[in-house]
Design a protein around this motif. Structure first.
Motif, PDB file in Angstrom:
ATOM      1  N   ASP A   1     -16.286   0.401  11.410  1.00 30.53           N
ATOM      2  CA  ASP A   1     -16.901  -0.169  12.611  1.00 30.53           C
ATOM      3  C   ASP A   1     -15.932  -0.216  13.787  1.00 30.53           C
ATOM      4  OD1 ASP A   1     -19.093  -0.626  11.089  1.00 30.53           O
ATOM      5  OD2 ASP A   1     -18.638  -2.744  10.691  1.00 30.53           O
ATOM      6  N   ASN A   2     -14.670   0.055  13.470  1.00 30.73           N
ATOM      7  CA  ASN A   2     -13.623  -0.104  14.473  1.00 30.73           C
ATOM      8  C   ASN A   2     -13.536   1.150  15.340  1.00 30.73           C
ATOM      9  OD1 ASN A   2     -11.346  -0.760  15.879  1.00 30.73           O
ATOM     10  ND2 ASN A   2      -9.969  -0.756  14.108  1.00 30.73           N
ATOM     11  N   GLN A   3     -14.053   1.069  16.572  1.00 26.70           N
ATOM     12  CA  GLN A   3     -13.976   2.216  17.494  1.00 26.70           C
ATOM     13  C   GLN A   3     -12.594   2.258  18.108  1.00 26.70           C
ATOM     14  OE1 GLN A   3     -17.030   2.805  20.394  1.00 26.70           O
ATOM     15  NE2 GLN A   3     -18.585   1.801  19.137  1.00 26.70           N
TER      16      GLN A   3
ATOM     17  N   GLY B   1       0.888   1.511  26.013  1.00 26.01           N
ATOM     18  CA  GLY B   1      -0.258   0.647  25.772  1.00 26.01           C
ATOM     19  C   GLY B   1       0.054  -0.303  24.648  1.00 26.01           C
ATOM     20  N   PRO B   2      -0.703  -1.382  24.563  1.00 27.53           N
ATOM     21  CA  PRO B   2      -0.410  -2.404  23.553  1.00 27.53           C
ATOM     22  C   PRO B   2      -0.591  -1.882  22.132  1.00 27.53           C
ATOM     23  CG  PRO B   2      -2.428  -2.932  24.764  1.00 27.53           C
ATOM     24  CD  PRO B   2      -1.810  -1.764  25.443  1.00 27.53           C
ATOM     25  N   SER B   3       0.059  -2.554  21.213  1.00 23.13           N
ATOM     26  CA  SER B   3      -0.026  -2.191  19.807  1.00 23.13           C
ATOM     27  C   SER B   3      -1.476  -2.207  19.346  1.00 23.13           C
ATOM     28  CB  SER B   3       0.789  -3.199  19.010  1.00 23.13           C
ATOM     29  OG  SER B   3       0.745  -2.873  17.659  1.00 23.13           O
ATOM     30  N   GLY B   4      -1.878  -1.171  18.644  1.00 24.11           N
ATOM     31  CA  GLY B   4      -3.233  -1.112  18.109  1.00 24.11           C
ATOM     32  C   GLY B   4      -4.260  -0.556  19.071  1.00 24.11           C
TER      33      GLY B   4
ATOM     34  N   LYS C   1      -2.889   4.675  20.373  1.00 19.74           N
ATOM     35  CA  LYS C   1      -1.973   5.739  20.809  1.00 19.74           C
ATOM     36  C   LYS C   1      -1.658   6.708  19.672  1.00 19.74           C
ATOM     37  CE  LYS C   1       1.189   2.691  21.753  1.00 19.74           C
ATOM     38  NZ  LYS C   1       0.516   1.462  21.313  1.00 19.74           N
ATOM     39  N   THR C   2      -1.289   6.130  18.524  1.00 23.10           N
ATOM     40  CA  THR C   2      -0.963   6.985  17.374  1.00 23.10           C
ATOM     41  C   THR C   2      -2.187   7.795  16.963  1.00 23.10           C
ATOM     42  OG1 THR C   2       0.731   5.475  16.573  1.00 23.10           O
ATOM     43  CG2 THR C   2      -0.238   6.956  14.957  1.00 23.10           C
ATOM     44  N   THR C   3      -3.321   7.142  16.914  1.00 24.10           N
ATOM     45  CA  THR C   3      -4.550   7.833  16.522  1.00 24.10           C
ATOM     46  C   THR C   3      -4.844   8.982  17.483  1.00 24.10           C
ATOM     47  OG1 THR C   3      -5.375   5.737  15.655  1.00 24.10           O
ATOM     48  CG2 THR C   3      -6.983   7.492  15.972  1.00 24.10           C
TER      49      THR C   3
HETATM   50  N1  LIG Z   1      -6.129   5.161   8.700  1.00 21.63           N
HETATM   51  C1  LIG Z   1      -6.686   4.095   9.306  1.00 21.63           C
HETATM   52  N2  LIG Z   1      -7.696   3.419   8.718  1.00 21.63           N
HETATM   53  C2  LIG Z   1      -8.273   2.359   9.330  1.00 21.63           C
HETATM   54  N3  LIG Z   1      -7.913   1.886  10.530  1.00 21.63           N
HETATM   55  C3  LIG Z   1      -6.912   2.506  11.167  1.00 21.63           C
HETATM   56  C4  LIG Z   1      -6.248   3.641  10.593  1.00 21.63           C
HETATM   57  N4  LIG Z   1      -5.296   4.062  11.459  1.00 21.63           N
HETATM   58  C5  LIG Z   1      -5.362   3.235  12.516  1.00 21.63           C
HETATM   59  N5  LIG Z   1      -6.332   2.301  12.359  1.00 21.63           N
HETATM   60  C6  LIG Z   1      -6.718   1.268  13.331  1.00 21.63           C
HETATM   61  O1  LIG Z   1      -6.884   1.887  14.559  1.00 21.63           O
HETATM   62  C7  LIG Z   1      -6.400   1.079  15.609  1.00 21.63           C
HETATM   63  C8  LIG Z   1      -5.415   1.865  16.441  1.00 21.63           C
HETATM   64  O2  LIG Z   1      -4.272   2.141  15.680  1.00 21.63           O
HETATM   65  P1  LIG Z   1      -3.089   3.027  16.221  1.00 21.63           P
HETATM   66  O3  LIG Z   1      -3.637   4.308  16.729  1.00 21.63           O
HETATM   67  O4  LIG Z   1      -2.069   3.101  15.148  1.00 21.63           O
HETATM   68  O5  LIG Z   1      -2.580   2.153  17.439  1.00 21.63           O
HETATM   69  P2  LIG Z   1      -1.207   2.220  18.238  1.00 21.63           P
HETATM   70  O6  LIG Z   1      -0.464   3.445  17.814  1.00 21.63           O
HETATM   71  O7  LIG Z   1      -1.599   2.235  19.670  1.00 21.63           O
HETATM   72  O8  LIG Z   1      -0.463   0.971  17.897  1.00 21.63           O
HETATM   73  C9  LIG Z   1      -5.836  -0.168  14.960  1.00 21.63           C
HETATM   74  O9  LIG Z   1      -6.805  -1.177  15.056  1.00 21.63           O
HETATM   75  C10 LIG Z   1      -5.624   0.243  13.536  1.00 21.63           C
HETATM   76  O10 LIG Z   1      -5.766  -0.857  12.694  1.00 21.63           O
END
Ligand SMILES: Nc1ncnc2c1ncn2[C@@H]1O[C@H](COP(=O)(O)OP(=O)(O)O)[C@@H](O)[C@H]1O
Ligand SMILES: [Mg+2]
Lengths: 284, 220
Positions: free
Chosen positions: A15-17, A36-39, A42-44
């Motif tokens: 459910d997490n967009q 940008g803030p943690s979470g 960015k990584t995604t």
């Molecule tokens: N493999 C995964 N499964 C479920 N949720 C994920 C996964 N990877 C990242 N998330 C969720 O996606 C959101 C963004 O994560 P991420 O891209 O790591 O953020 P950032 O790098 O900006 O800190 C977070 O809420 C994280 O919990």
């Protein structure tokens, strides 16, 4: 035309967009930083660019190789996209059972079918470039954190990618060795590599980047010239975030004050450095 | 003939039964068993549901039935299916199948213990699934699995004594054969026990050496 084009990218975990319609152009030979803030995703976002993560929809184009995620791309298409990118991880993820050089030549030989002779020659050149030619035979556990990350950069370069993706490459490092890694990255930028860098090293960003992007809650909130976005942001959310990065101890109710207008840069270094806020040390 | 004399006279025949019977039986079964174990582990980890279920069923059967019963079934089932094999190769098959189940679970656990970042790094340098396994994941998984696998190996040395029941002339069977005309089973079985103990002690010692040497590359 931009070397990297991201169009309408959407990605959810359940459910997490996490990414909500990302659009981004990165011109060839330029450096884009993402903050940008943690979470916030960015990584995604980086992982979606090279297909380590599979978006639900959107299009990613790198140097005329295009993947449309709506139409369920084949492994081959994803492979082609990935082959155009080099990825540098926050926690380096070097192969612990292989030497520095073996780490670097693994992709060219076993992913791209290059000859060992060529790979070794080019690999040594790259280790030279990141200042580690004399450590070619060392295993990762015999290297310092900064050296490990530089091997990680050489490993990414060895694929001869079009685009380099860096995910907080210095966040896991001790402050005194962050500079070594940033210097390698600045040299790459000068050589004309196209780079997308997630970082909280604001000073590095304003000096090296051509474009800065501020992300929050899966969207790009503000983007443009790094001096403007990072030092004189227009959006309240960007202001709020940067104020915290620049001074983690600041009262969160106080209004944003640009560090260029005041002597905020000379403020005492934070006593507690949080993971997200450690860019401050490099800036002060 | 006194006990001591019997023990001394039978020493070399028993050593030979170990070298020609027990040890190759163990080595062959372990080698084939490991290959099976990797396949079982990969099946268990497969995203294809039917494949994963087959793996799960296999492990469940192997772990849920006595090794001796498995040995009997293979010993009697193969001729029934028209496959005529000597006792020795039948025993190798039975022990391999058994090791495949137990070591399969060990290797599955070890694969899961390799950090996820290793899969991602391998993917990022454009390795495909099989090369990722062969070059990045399995070498690390084996290092993680070496302590439990060497326990399996030492256990197998002792388990091969069950093959004596289906007439494989390994260490225990040989001591039985020597004992039968003399009725001095106690001496002969004690001597067999001592030789098993000696083999296992040497292996435990080797196991410690290997673990120390490999532990330094494991980063989990
Ligand atoms: N493999 C995964 N499964 C479920 N949720 C994920 C996964 N990877 C990242 N998330 C969720 O996606 C959101 C963004 O994560 P991420 O891209 O790591 O953020 P950032 O790098 O900006 O800190 C977070 O809420 C994280 O919990
Ligand atoms: Mg991140």
């Amino acid at each position: 035309m931009a070397l990297l084009e991201i169009r309408e990218l959407h990605k959810s975990f359940g459910d997490n967009q996490v990414l909500r319609g990302i659009q981004l152009d990165v011109p060839a030979g330029s450096v884009t930083v993402i903050v940008g803030p943690s979470g916030c995703g960015k990584t995604t976002l980086l992982r979606c660019v090279n297909g380590l993560e599979k978006p639900e929809s959107g299009r990613v184009t790198i140097d005329s190789t295009s993947v449309d995620w709506v139409s369920k791309p084949s492994k081959q298409e994803i492979h082609e996209l990935r082959a155009k990118t080099g990825f540098v991880f926050q926690a380096h993820h070097l192969f612990p059972h292989r030497t520095a050089l073996e780490n670097v030549i693994e992709g060219p030989i076993y992913g791209q079918g290059k000859s060992r002779e060529w790979a070794v020659g080019y690999g040594m050149e790259l280790l030279e470039q990141v200042g580690l030619a004399d450590r070619a035979g060392a295993f990762p556990h015999e290297l310092s954190g900064g050296q490990q990350q530089r091997v990680g950069i050489a490993r990414a370069l060895a694929l001869q990618p079009k685009l380099l993706l860096f995910d907080e490459p210095t966040s896991a490092l001790d402050p005194e060795i962050v500079g070594d890694v940033l210097q390698v990255m600045r040299n790459l930028a000068r050589q004309g590599w196209t780079m997308v860098v997630v970082t909280h090293e604001i000073h590095f960003a304003t000096q090296v980047a051509n474009q800065a992007v501020f992300m929050d809650q899966g969207q790009i909130v503000e983007q443009g010239d790094p001096q403007q976005v990072l030092l004189n942001p227009k959006q309240p959310r960007t202001q709020e975030f940067l104020r915290r990065v620049l001074d983690p101890l600041a009262d969160s109710d106080a209004p944003f004050v640009s560090p260029t207008e005041t002597s905020a840069v000379d403020a005492p270094a934070p006593l507690i450095s949080s993971g997200e806020g450690h860019g401050v040390g490099g800036h002060a | 003939m006194n006990h001591w004399q019997l023990a001394v006279d039978s020493f070399w025949p028993l050593v030979w039964a170990s070298v020609a019977g027990t040890i190759p039986l163990t080595l062959l079964s372990f080698a084939f068993g490991l290959v099976l174990a990797v396949l079982v582990a990969l099946a268990r980890l497969s995203s294809l549901k039917p494949v994963a279920l087959i793996g799960q069923f296999y492990v469940s059967v192997i772990r849920g039935t006595p090794l001796l019963v498995q040995l009997f079934i293979i010993f009697y089932a193969l001729p029934f299916m028209g496959v005529l094999l000597d006792p020795y190769p039948s025993a190798v098959i039975a022990f391999s199948v058994n090791v495949g189940g137990y070591a399969g679970e060990t290797i599955r656990g070890a694969i899961l213990a390799v950090p996820k970042g290793q899969w991602e790094a391998a993917a990022a340098v454009t390795l495909d699934y099989w090369r990722t396994l062969r070059r990045v994941i399995l070498p690390q998984a084996f290092r993680i699995a070496i302590p439990p696998l060497s326990n399996t190996f030492i256990g197998l040395v002792k388990d091969t004594s069950l093959a004596s029941i289906v007439m494989v002339t390994e260490l225990l069977r040989r001591s039985q054969i020597i004992a039968t005309p003399t009725y001095d089973f106690l001496t002969m079985y004690t001597e067999a026990a001592l030789i098993y103990w000696l083999i296992c002690t040497v292996l435990s010692f080797a196991q410690k050496r290997v673990e120390v040497r490999l532990s330094k590359y494991v980063t989990v």
